[in-house]
Design a protein around this motif. Structure first.
Motif, mmCIF file in Angstrom:
data_model
loop_
_atom_site.group_PDB
_atom_site.id
_atom_site.type_symbol
_atom_site.label_atom_id
_atom_site.label_comp_id
_atom_site.label_asym_id
_atom_site.label_seq_id
_atom_site.Cartn_x
_atom_site.Cartn_y
_atom_site.Cartn_z
ATOM 1 N N ASN A 1 82.861 12.987 50.662
ATOM 2 C CA ASN A 1 84.384 13.564 49.330
ATOM 3 C C ASN A 1 84.467 12.422 48.452
ATOM 4 O OD1 ASN A 1 83.740 16.214 50.146
ATOM 5 N ND2 ASN A 1 85.567 16.191 51.621
ATOM 6 N N ARG A 2 84.995 11.127 49.455
ATOM 7 C CA ARG A 2 85.382 10.002 47.907
ATOM 8 C C ARG A 2 85.079 10.233 46.771
ATOM 9 N NH1 ARG A 2 89.710 8.096 51.175
ATOM 10 N NH2 ARG A 2 90.080 6.878 49.620
ATOM 11 N N PHE A 3 85.532 10.348 45.656
ATOM 12 C CA PHE A 3 85.210 9.719 44.544
ATOM 13 C C PHE A 3 84.919 8.762 44.071
ATOM 14 C CE2 PHE A 3 87.292 14.013 43.766
ATOM 15 C CZ PHE A 3 85.620 15.307 43.750
ATOM 16 N N GLU A 4 85.441 7.455 44.811
ATOM 17 C CA GLU A 4 85.283 6.044 44.686
ATOM 18 C C GLU A 4 83.805 5.100 45.000
ATOM 19 O OE1 GLU A 4 87.778 7.998 45.970
ATOM 20 O OE2 GLU A 4 89.768 6.276 46.406
ATOM 21 N N LEU A 5 84.061 5.786 46.582
ATOM 22 C CA LEU A 5 82.070 6.172 46.881
ATOM 23 C C LEU A 5 81.143 6.537 46.204
ATOM 24 C CD1 LEU A 5 83.101 7.083 50.734
ATOM 25 C CD2 LEU A 5 82.750 4.406 49.407
ATOM 26 N N LYS A 6 81.970 7.823 45.520
ATOM 27 C CA LYS A 6 80.423 8.108 44.394
ATOM 28 C C LYS A 6 80.105 7.462 43.466
ATOM 29 C CE LYS A 6 81.263 12.763 45.621
ATOM 30 N NZ LYS A 6 81.695 14.207 45.501
ATOM 31 N N SER A 7 81.388 6.891 42.920
ATOM 32 C CA SER A 7 81.941 5.820 41.431
ATOM 33 C C SER A 7 80.552 4.659 42.022
ATOM 34 C CB SER A 7 82.808 5.770 41.548
ATOM 35 O OG SER A 7 84.005 7.415 41.423
ATOM 36 N N LEU A 8 80.910 4.291 43.165
ATOM 37 C CA LEU A 8 80.985 3.044 43.318
ATOM 38 C C LEU A 8 78.876 3.202 43.590
ATOM 39 C CD1 LEU A 8 83.178 1.126 46.030
ATOM 40 C CD2 LEU A 8 82.282 0.433 43.849
ATOM 41 N N ASP A 9 78.100 3.798 44.125
ATOM 42 C CA ASP A 9 77.056 4.325 44.046
ATOM 43 C C ASP A 9 76.249 4.916 42.463
ATOM 44 O OD1 ASP A 9 74.556 4.940 45.921
ATOM 45 O OD2 ASP A 9 74.782 7.405 44.923
ATOM 46 N N LEU A 10 77.119 5.662 41.958
ATOM 47 C CA LEU A 10 76.556 5.630 40.156
ATOM 48 C C LEU A 10 75.997 4.312 40.282
ATOM 49 C CD1 LEU A 10 78.658 8.348 39.799
ATOM 50 C CD2 LEU A 10 75.755 8.934 39.460
ATOM 51 N N ALA A 11 77.852 3.542 40.212
ATOM 52 C CA ALA A 11 77.480 2.063 39.510
ATOM 53 C C ALA A 11 76.196 0.951 39.561
ATOM 54 C CB ALA A 11 78.397 1.504 39.816
ATOM 55 N N ALA B 1 75.545 -3.232 45.822
ATOM 56 C CA ALA B 1 75.483 -1.971 46.765
ATOM 57 C C ALA B 1 76.239 -2.867 48.310
ATOM 58 C CB ALA B 1 74.354 -2.917 47.392
ATOM 59 N N LEU B 2 76.576 -4.628 48.028
ATOM 60 C CA LEU B 2 77.752 -4.350 49.068
ATOM 61 C C LEU B 2 79.175 -4.354 48.814
ATOM 62 C CD1 LEU B 2 76.928 -8.379 48.555
ATOM 63 C CD2 LEU B 2 76.303 -6.830 50.414
ATOM 64 N N GLU B 3 79.956 -4.334 46.993
ATOM 65 C CA GLU B 3 81.056 -3.538 47.253
ATOM 66 C C GLU B 3 81.639 -2.080 48.089
ATOM 67 O OE1 GLU B 3 81.976 -3.840 43.473
ATOM 68 O OE2 GLU B 3 82.228 -5.494 43.214
ATOM 69 N N LEU B 4 80.043 -1.548 47.120
ATOM 70 C CA LEU B 4 80.196 0.382 48.235
ATOM 71 C C LEU B 4 79.570 0.403 49.347
ATOM 72 C CD1 LEU B 4 78.984 3.157 47.902
ATOM 73 C CD2 LEU B 4 76.817 2.588 48.542
ATOM 74 N N GLU B 5 79.464 -0.523 50.659
ATOM 75 C CA GLU B 5 79.885 -1.553 51.951
ATOM 76 C C GLU B 5 80.446 -1.805 52.292
ATOM 77 O OE1 GLU B 5 77.364 -3.953 55.500
ATOM 78 O OE2 GLU B 5 76.530 -3.401 53.678
ATOM 79 N N ASN B 6 81.529 -2.230 51.594
ATOM 80 C CA ASN B 6 82.927 -2.796 51.859
ATOM 81 C C ASN B 6 83.684 -1.484 51.326
ATOM 82 O OD1 ASN B 6 84.789 -4.707 52.486
ATOM 83 N ND2 ASN B 6 85.583 -5.258 49.995
ATOM 84 N N ALA B 7 83.345 -0.673 50.445
ATOM 85 C CA ALA B 7 84.020 0.731 50.506
ATOM 86 C C ALA B 7 84.383 1.333 51.379
ATOM 87 C CB ALA B 7 84.579 0.978 48.983
ATOM 88 N N ARG B 8 83.442 1.904 51.939
ATOM 89 C CA ARG B 8 82.800 3.139 53.077
ATOM 90 C C ARG B 8 83.290 2.428 54.690
ATOM 91 N NH1 ARG B 8 78.707 6.009 52.856
ATOM 92 N NH2 ARG B 8 77.892 6.213 55.147
ATOM 93 N N GLU B 9 83.375 1.270 54.427
ATOM 94 C CA GLU B 9 84.051 0.421 55.836
ATOM 95 C C GLU B 9 85.792 0.572 55.166
ATOM 96 O OE1 GLU B 9 83.062 -3.432 56.475
ATOM 97 O OE2 GLU B 9 81.071 -3.151 57.064
ATOM 98 N N LYS B 10 86.201 -0.016 53.908
ATOM 99 C CA LYS B 10 87.835 0.346 54.087
ATOM 100 C C LYS B 10 88.190 2.066 53.949
ATOM 101 C CE LYS B 10 88.878 -3.564 51.274
ATOM 102 N NZ LYS B 10 88.983 -4.127 50.322
ATOM 103 N N VAL B 11 87.129 2.781 53.830
ATOM 104 C CA VAL B 11 87.416 4.307 54.098
ATOM 105 C C VAL B 11 87.601 4.822 55.551
ATOM 106 C CG1 VAL B 11 86.686 6.090 53.664
ATOM 107 C CG2 VAL B 11 86.891 5.529 51.344
#
Length: 461
Positions: free
Chosen positions: A278-288, A363-373
């Motif tokens: 659901n988190r749009f931050e993760l969706k945005s990073l995946d699209l980036a 990819a690293l930013e996405l992984e880091n964001a998942r951990e923070k979420v």
């Protein structure tokens, strides 16, 4: 006269009711969504992404262009040196060079070799159809599609942030409203107690020290009352600004008159995978990340051959096809254009490595964001459960403070408890009541925090 007075009173009442707008939480959310500038900006970004997607689609179709030019020249063009020609004819023919027939031939040659280029007109229409561009056009269209999805995701993220900020400010106002009621009641109680102690001092059953203690408490309570009033005024202004209303408009919230909020003690648990979806931050990073992957493909396309079909129509004046006559003449041509880069491989390799590094960063930013979420969800669950325990403890403390204050009031009235002990009981009651208000508001806010962490906030809740 009485009718006029009644009419004036009604008008004043209606005006006051109109100026003080009563808003529910849902109405505050809708106003904030409708008037939020950031949401309007993100909406315009969606329109931009839509148009860029349509613009990228046009790259698949033939590109048609037209060109026209006019040039004025000071001198005409002579293909031969007529002076040298006449000298050569004179030396070759001798006396015969002055014959009329020879002069006519030389004059005819002069007319043929003289080109009138004083006014030159050029025009062309060109059509180019891309056949193979190394995958560049396909990648551009995919990037435009991802960019539109990214704009939608950012708009949803801003929507959730707006709802979250509205809910947080709304419940802060409710909390301060109840604390203001508590502060007003406490000040009123201390003023009555000050009056009673003053009378007791006059009768000789209380000391001056008791009176001074009550006055100190009264001053402290009045200072706390002022702070609460100022904080409430500022919080109302903040809520009005979030809702897009004038700051001076008096906002009355629907939950202000509720003394004890009907909150249930929560027992929260959450699925982290739900937040990941659901988190749009993760969706945005995946699209980036996907966008940067397509940029890698674009860099690679610069290193590959490109093929295109072309068709052109040229028109000129003077006529290039028939002796530079002063007339328009045109022609068609068709062809195939092939471009093969030969010397750009080294530069292209470095650019491609740079693009790969950017993709790896995303990819690293996405992984880091998942951990923070994941951490944020767990923290929100703990806060919800902690707020529930705090509510239970505050409710128990409130019951004890009520009982303690009841005994203190009874003992003070009977003259067996001094004023200092009564003030301590009153202070403990005010503190317990304030903690209960905070606990009830915390239950509301921690639920909002958990919904935000799970990406479940919406205007329909």
């Amino acid at each position: 006269m009485k009718r006029i007075i009644v009419l004036l009173v009604l008008l004043m009442t209606l005006g006051q009711a109109y100026s003080q707008q009563v808003l529910t939480l849902e109405e505050c959310r809708n106003l904030a969504i409708r008037n939020n500038k950031e949401l309007r900006i993100s909406g315009e970004k969606i329109k931009m992404a839509d148009n860029e997607k349509k613009a990228a689609l046009t790259k698949y179709f033939p590109q048609l262009s037209a060109m026209g030019a006019y040039m004025w020249n000071q001198k005409d063009l002579n293909l031969l040196d007529m002076g040298a020609l006449q000298s050569a004819i004179g030396s070759s023919l001798g006396e015969l060079a002055h014959l009329p027939i020879v002069d006519k031939v030389v004059g005819g040659v002069n007319d043929l070799q003289h080109l009138d280029i004083q006014n030159v007109w050029v025009g062309s229409v060109s059509l180019v159809q891309p056949v193979f561009m190394g995958g560049k056009i396909v990648s551009y269209n995919q990037i435009a599609q991802y960019a539109r999805q990214l704009a939608l995701s950012m708009n949803d993220l801003q929507l959730q942030e707006t709802i979250y900020k509205t809910d947080e400010t709304y419940w802060q106002v409710i909390s301060l409203v109840n604390k203001k009621k508590l502060a007003d009641a406490y000040v009123q109680l201390l003023r009555k107690m000050d009056s009673d102690v003053t009378a007791m001092i006059t009768e000789g059953v209380a000391t001056e020290a008791d009176g001074l203690s009550v006055k100190v408490k009264l001053n402290e309570a009045e200072m706390a009352q002022t702070k609460v009033e100022n904080g409430l005024a500022l919080s109302r202004m903040l809520l009005a600004q979030i809702c897009g209303l004038p700051l001076e408009q008096a906002l009355i919230l629907a939950d202000e008159n509720i003394e004890d909020f009907p909150v249930t003690v929560p027992d929260a648990s959450a699925d982290v995978n739900e937040a990941f979806m659901n988190r749009f931050e993760l969706k945005s990073l995946d699209l980036a990340k996907k966008i940067y992957q397509k940029k890698e493909r674009i860099v690679l396309s610069e290193m590959l051959p490109s093929v295109a079909l072309s068709a052109n129509y040229f028109v000129t004046n003077p006529n290039l096809h028939n002796g530079f006559k002063n007339e328009f003449s045109g022609m068609f041509n068709v062809g195939v254009m092939v471009k093969v880069p030969l010397s750009g491989w080294w530069e292209g390799t470095y650019k491609r490595n740079s693009a790969r590094a950017e993709t790896h960063i995303k990819a690293l930013e996405l992984e880091n964001a998942r951990e923070k979420v994941e951490l944020q969800v767990n923290q929100s669950v703990y806060k919800v459960n902690e707020a529930g325990k705090k509510l239970i403890a505050s409710s128990r403390n409130m019951e004890k403070a009520d009982e303690n204050l009841r005994h203190a009031n009874y003992g003070f009235e009977e003259g067996v408890i001094p004023a200092l002990n009564l003030m301590e009981a009153q202070t403990a009651w005010v503190s317990a009541r304030s903690e209960l208000i905070d606990a009830q508001i915390d239950v509301k806010l921690t639920k909002v925090y958990l919904d935000k962490a799970l990406g479940k906030l919406s205007s329909n809740e």
